[in-house]
Design a protein around this motif. Sequence first.
Motif, PDB file in Angstrom:
ATOM      1  N   ASN A 165       0.856  -1.187   0.000  1.00 22.73           N
ATOM      2  CA  ASN A 165       0.000   0.000   0.000  1.00 22.73           C
ATOM      3  C   ASN A 165       0.892   1.237   0.000  1.00 22.73           C
ATOM      4  O   ASN A 165       1.641   1.472   0.952  1.00 22.73           O
ATOM      5  CB  ASN A 165      -0.900  -0.017   1.243  1.00 22.73           C
ATOM      6  N   PHE A 166       0.827   2.048  -1.065  1.00 23.31           N
ATOM      7  CA  PHE A 166       1.663   3.242  -1.180  1.00 23.31           C
ATOM      8  C   PHE A 166       0.867   4.529  -0.953  1.00 23.31           C
ATOM      9  O   PHE A 166       1.235   5.578  -1.478  1.00 23.31           O
ATOM     10  CB  PHE A 166       2.344   3.272  -2.546  1.00 23.31           C
ATOM     11  N   ASP A 167      -0.211   4.424  -0.192  1.00 22.19           N
ATOM     12  CA  ASP A 167      -1.023   5.607   0.109  1.00 22.19           C
ATOM     13  C   ASP A 167      -0.252   6.494   1.089  1.00 22.19           C
ATOM     14  O   ASP A 167      -0.096   6.160   2.268  1.00 22.19           O
ATOM     15  CB  ASP A 167      -2.360   5.168   0.710  1.00 22.19           C
ATOM     16  N   VAL A 168       0.217   7.650   0.612  1.00 22.20           N
ATOM     17  CA  VAL A 168       1.052   8.540   1.428  1.00 22.20           C
ATOM     18  C   VAL A 168       0.252   9.136   2.586  1.00 22.20           C
ATOM     19  O   VAL A 168       0.757   9.273   3.709  1.00 22.20           O
ATOM     20  CB  VAL A 168       1.653   9.667   0.554  1.00 22.20           C
ATOM     21  N   GLU A 213       8.709  10.497   1.732  1.00 28.05           N
ATOM     22  CA  GLU A 213       9.365  10.638   0.430  1.00 28.05           C
ATOM     23  C   GLU A 213       9.677   9.266  -0.171  1.00 28.05           C
ATOM     24  O   GLU A 213       9.472   9.023  -1.364  1.00 28.05           O
ATOM     25  CB  GLU A 213      10.656  11.445   0.578  1.00 28.05           C
ATOM     26  N   PHE A 214      10.169   8.384   0.691  1.00 28.53           N
ATOM     27  CA  PHE A 214      10.503   7.017   0.271  1.00 28.53           C
ATOM     28  C   PHE A 214       9.255   6.292  -0.255  1.00 28.53           C
ATOM     29  O   PHE A 214       9.283   5.638  -1.301  1.00 28.53           O
ATOM     30  CB  PHE A 214      11.113   6.283   1.466  1.00 28.53           C
ATOM     31  N   ILE A 215       8.129   6.434   0.465  1.00 25.21           N
ATOM     32  CA  ILE A 215       6.881   5.778   0.059  1.00 25.21           C
ATOM     33  C   ILE A 215       6.347   6.394  -1.240  1.00 25.21           C
ATOM     34  O   ILE A 215       5.841   5.691  -2.125  1.00 25.21           O
ATOM     35  CB  ILE A 215       5.833   5.865   1.186  1.00 25.21           C
ATOM     36  N   LYS A 221       5.615   4.629  -4.793  1.00 26.65           N
ATOM     37  CA  LYS A 221       4.329   4.696  -5.501  1.00 26.65           C
ATOM     38  C   LYS A 221       4.552   5.012  -6.976  1.00 26.65           C
ATOM     39  O   LYS A 221       3.895   4.434  -7.864  1.00 26.65           O
ATOM     40  CB  LYS A 221       3.448   5.762  -4.852  1.00 26.65           C
ATOM     41  N   LEU A 222       5.489   5.929  -7.271  1.00 28.16           N
ATOM     42  CA  LEU A 222       5.791   6.280  -8.653  1.00 28.16           C
ATOM     43  C   LEU A 222       6.421   5.111  -9.411  1.00 28.16           C
ATOM     44  O   LEU A 222       6.114   4.877 -10.578  1.00 28.16           O
ATOM     45  CB  LEU A 222       6.726   7.496  -8.694  1.00 28.16           C
TER      46      LEU A 222
END
Length: 231
Positions: free
Chosen positions: A110-113, A136-138, A142-143
């Motif tokens: 899950n990459f929900d910031v 920033e890492f997450i 996500k990108l």
Amino acid sequence: MEISKIQESIAKAIEEKISGEQRRYLLNEQLKAIKKELGLETDDKTALTGKFRERIEPKREKCPPHILQVIDEELAKLQLLEASSSEFSVTRNYLDWLTALPWGEYSDENFDVTRAQKILDEDHYGLTDVKERILEFIAVGKLRGTSQGKIICLSGPPGVGKTSIGRSIARALNRKFFRFSVGGLADVAEIKGHRRTYIGAMPGRMVQCLKNVGTANPLVLTDEIDKVIHL
């Protein structure tokens, strides 16, 4: 004369004990053969092979072909070995680990910031710069669509929350969390694993980690890395 009688008595007692043990062993072997003939008990090797095949069967579609080939070869080898041989124990232990690993099992990341920020704020007060770096890492993950192979180094005195930050990152990413400490570790085999031929050989910590968490993409925290003993 008395010594002779004592010696005869001792010899007779030993002979009776040996014959009793032999008779017991013979009866046990006969009992095993009868149970096997009636289908009440299977051979140890057959039971083991069946157990390992049952374990790997659900993972066959996701398991790499070269791993399946190794497992099939080891199973065939196990059938030919005597149960009393040391090689049998080594092969059984190897198969036990091979079939227990989570081949192809991954957690859905899950990459929900926004969610990650909420979890970090719930678990820790302050640490703004640390949280920003993690977010920033997450976001980069996500990108890219994955955060695989990334390393974050957390430094600071004991008790500032390094371990709990790692746990929070795992929760934010929806990954399993595994921590192991290398403080005072002097034997590199603890990390990379022992040779299979050693008695009581164990795989490395990373392989143990995969078996414990049950997924192939856990978040691993290597704690107290500054306290490793250099040989």
